[in-house]
Design an enzyme around this catalytic site. Sequence first.
Site, mmCIF file in Angstrom:
data_model
loop_
_atom_site.group_PDB
_atom_site.id
_atom_site.type_symbol
_atom_site.label_atom_id
_atom_site.label_comp_id
_atom_site.label_asym_id
_atom_site.label_seq_id
_atom_site.Cartn_x
_atom_site.Cartn_y
_atom_site.Cartn_z
ATOM 1 N N GLY A 127 5.062 42.834 16.939
ATOM 2 C CA GLY A 127 6.142 43.678 16.450
ATOM 3 C C GLY A 127 6.920 44.244 17.609
ATOM 4 N N CYS A 128 7.608 45.365 17.358
ATOM 5 C CA CYS A 128 8.460 45.949 18.384
ATOM 6 C C CYS A 128 7.632 46.856 19.269
ATOM 7 C CB CYS A 128 9.616 46.692 17.746
ATOM 8 S SG CYS A 128 10.487 45.678 16.557
ATOM 9 N N VAL A 129 6.622 46.264 19.900
ATOM 10 C CA VAL A 129 5.702 47.062 20.715
ATOM 11 C C VAL A 129 5.571 46.434 22.100
ATOM 12 C CG1 VAL A 129 4.409 47.912 18.761
ATOM 13 C CG2 VAL A 129 3.691 45.806 19.855
ATOM 14 N N ALA B 281 6.481 49.990 14.477
ATOM 15 C CA ALA B 281 6.141 50.419 15.833
ATOM 16 C C ALA B 281 6.022 51.941 15.901
ATOM 17 C CB ALA B 281 7.203 49.933 16.819
ATOM 18 N N ALA C 67 10.520 49.914 23.221
ATOM 19 C CA ALA C 67 9.420 49.101 23.742
ATOM 20 C C ALA C 67 9.846 48.330 24.982
ATOM 21 C CB ALA C 67 8.930 48.134 22.662
#
Lengths: 242, 116, 111, 497
Positions: free
Chosen positions: C109-111, D240, D465
């Site tokens: 994901g957006c990590v 997130a 991120a």
Amino acid sequence: MSGLSPLSLVYAVLSYAVTAVFFGGLLHKLWGYAVTPNPLNIATTPAPATRGGVIVSNIVNIATFSSLFKGNRWTWIGGYAFHVILLAVFARHLRLFLHPVPPLLVLIQPVALLGALLLPLPLIYLLARRKAVDRYAWISSPADYFVLVLLLLIGLSGLGLKFVSHSDMVGIKQFLLGLVMASPVDMPPHPAFIIHFTLVLMLAAYFPFSKLMHAGGVFFSPTRTMVDDPRERRHVNPWAAK
Amino acid sequence: MNAKGSIAIAITLVALIAAPLLYTAAGNGLFTKPPAPQLAKAVNATECVEPAGWMRANHMNLLTHQRDLIVREGERGRKYRIEGCATCHTKRAEFCDRCHSYAGAKPECFDCHYLP
Amino acid sequence: MATIQIAGKNIEVDEDGYLVNLEDWSEEVANSLAASEQVEMSPNHWEVVNFLREYYQEYKIAPMIRILTKEIGKKLGKDKGNTKYLYELYPGGPAKQACKIAGLPKPTGCV
Amino acid sequence: MAKADFELPNIENGVRVPAIKPGAMAHVKYHPASEAHLSKTGFPANRVDNWKEVALAKMNELMGKYKSLQLFLDVCVKCGACADKCHYFLGTGDPNNMPVARQELMRKVYRKNFTVGGALFGGLARAEDLTEEVLQEWMTYFHQCSQCRRCSVFCPFGIDTAEISMAAREIMDSIGAGQKYTLEIIAKVHDTGNNLGIPKNALIGTLEFLEEDVKEATGVDVKFPLDQKGAEVMLIVPSADFFSSPHVDSLVGYAKVFHAAGISYTFSSHASEFANFGMFIGSYDNTKKIATRIADAGRDLGVKRIVVGECGHAYRVAYSFWNTLAGPFDFLDKNYPVPTHICEFTEELIRRNALTLDKSANDEFTVTYHDSCNVARGSRMGTEPGGQFEIPRNILKAVCNKYVEMDPESNREKTFCCGGGGGLLSDELLEVRVKGAAPKAAALKEVMDNQGVNTMAMICAICKAQFTKVLPYYDIPMEAVAGVHQLVSNAIQLGGK
């Protein structure tokens, strides 16, 4: 077409063929642009939220090349100058296709002639630009040079016709009117005119199958012509709609 | 933009480009001989100073080139003079103007010279 | 799928070197994965790995970083209960690098 | 500070247009998607045998379905106005990262197979068949486009490379040659409702943890409700926000805003994700499926409004596409836009003086704002064009004493992407991401050096991120990255304590 000289016959046939290709190709392409759906609203924002606003912003962009101006001033100068001059040259040539000639066209001749004189300058500039900057050289293909060179040759042969090797303008106009009126007459067998005319036919035949279609495509660009109102008005996808 | 609007734009564009051709075809008819300027017959002579075909393409050279030599540089006694033209082509409106209005070109001669 | 050899055993890993099967994990595997990441395992490193594994057993997902820092703060002292300290332990990021060593799948994901 | 095993662009005094370096980024390859992920997302599990025919057929189909693709393949005049506008070109010098050249990768195949000139004069027209080599170029360079739309601003015809890279990715997916990062995530969101794959019990645990954590810090019972039927608002955030830092700090900020406003809200376990990676791969079906899940959740929960969190491409999908994909949202209260961005929600409360804010709580920060690409160029906030620029700034000025603007040539409509958007936020693409971040890093560095900025606020999970990961390569600490609602969270006074 009986009684035409062999040369005139060849050019009459060529002219009709090119006209058919030009208009057929143009219609085919524009039709494709017109009927292919926009499944989603992809306006590049910030964009006007009303249809009227979108029309105004597109008129401004098409009349001034404002987005190119934002993108690159040097390219804008050359590109804009070329297109304005081209418009003047078109206007200048209209008198050869219209009978009788509207008085306005007679009035603008001097301005249009100035345009014709200047035409080679932006073209040479645009050619040099493609060679001079590494980025543009990388993206330029033979096709990109071809169009510029073709336009340059058309411009130069036109100027030659005007200033170096005169030809019988009345005869040329009669020939062109004959073509338009489906009653061809002999073409003045003047070499400078034949060269100029042949190059123009090449350009017209090439037009619908090339990047020159940007001239029509610019009116259909979804990022520019869609209204920024997706929350207010439900945009329905034609191929997904039940 | 909806499909109807797009189609209208496409048709308008093609119509705009075809407009000059349609204007001429509609105004003058199809399958008829294209119009040509009708010139008054020359008087006083049967032949021009140069062949007629050459004159059709290049008469302006004689006129403007000699104008520059005579008027601006004061050189007299050239071969041709505009008065000479007028001895045979006596009526401007029935000779010069016919072709010039046909081709939409404005002659410069009469900015200075008076011809009936 | 690629495999790596640890202590004579072939272990399947994905393109980024994360274990494909959680059951393949052992302390030996963890040490080997840590070595490949240039991380030298100290007792404090193990606290992180052990917590990640416990949490994963229960929730089938790695914990939120905030949960991890708080837990580490409880175990190792308040001064160590912050992201900065976790980055000192695992310069490649506590989510990705520590998960890898703990044998957890890579967070997506957006990590 | 992070060390790179590749050469970093120099960001002192701004990023200059580099000389072209052909092939500079050709070595970067994405991880291929697994059979399971391809199947789950509706694509062939492996590269199909007649992949070339399938790809060309797909291309033909897409040109008939998307005006954008058909037109954009035709009308580019290669003026080069876009050439120096892409952050990936500026950061790498690879000429294939010039938008026009990236488009050419597809256009040359288009010319060869779909135009008379290309078929007749292949080489002169630079027409090429879809060979394995060309396909490899597609795989590489259509994954060096973050679909940020910056090129489309400067193009005389509004050609948007995003449309072409989306089509290229859909074509690659349709022959079974997809990218792992995006397809794995899409598969997860179909299964679990979020990109991280957080199961419901973990979500409950996380939200309970946050309630305790906020209570500890403020003494106030700020709620993080899940699946609460009949709540006024359903709040959809990027997942997130449930996992990463600093993302979670904005999540806390949203919760505090709802608490202070006294408006009931709920998260949904069925749709616990705002990001929609379906757009990244140009897949209408996947994008629609993810969007529909959210609409269904809102209907089930009986909410009156849908408010969305800080997420860039997701907001573009929500703002521009939801109504088409999952609408009409006639079960919601007509008085509010669908969706409402959390910044619109908060700014309206600020304008009504409904929040008590203590700006001095952010006095340690000198703040600047980064316009996220897809919010800037693919959406709007409020009723006026450009509201997406003003509304977040209005919030920041209401919650901070020290606010500074970056160079507008690198921000607002012309904003540089963080370098990680559009499905590139994956570790094997790190070199592309770091280099692509250079133009924005340069703009940030300038205000850090000259105006004492130490915090860059933003409203996108990918930006957060990406920047925390790549800014350290440019000697900028990851702590400089903050969410807008993280700063709201600091300043908001809840009473109690």
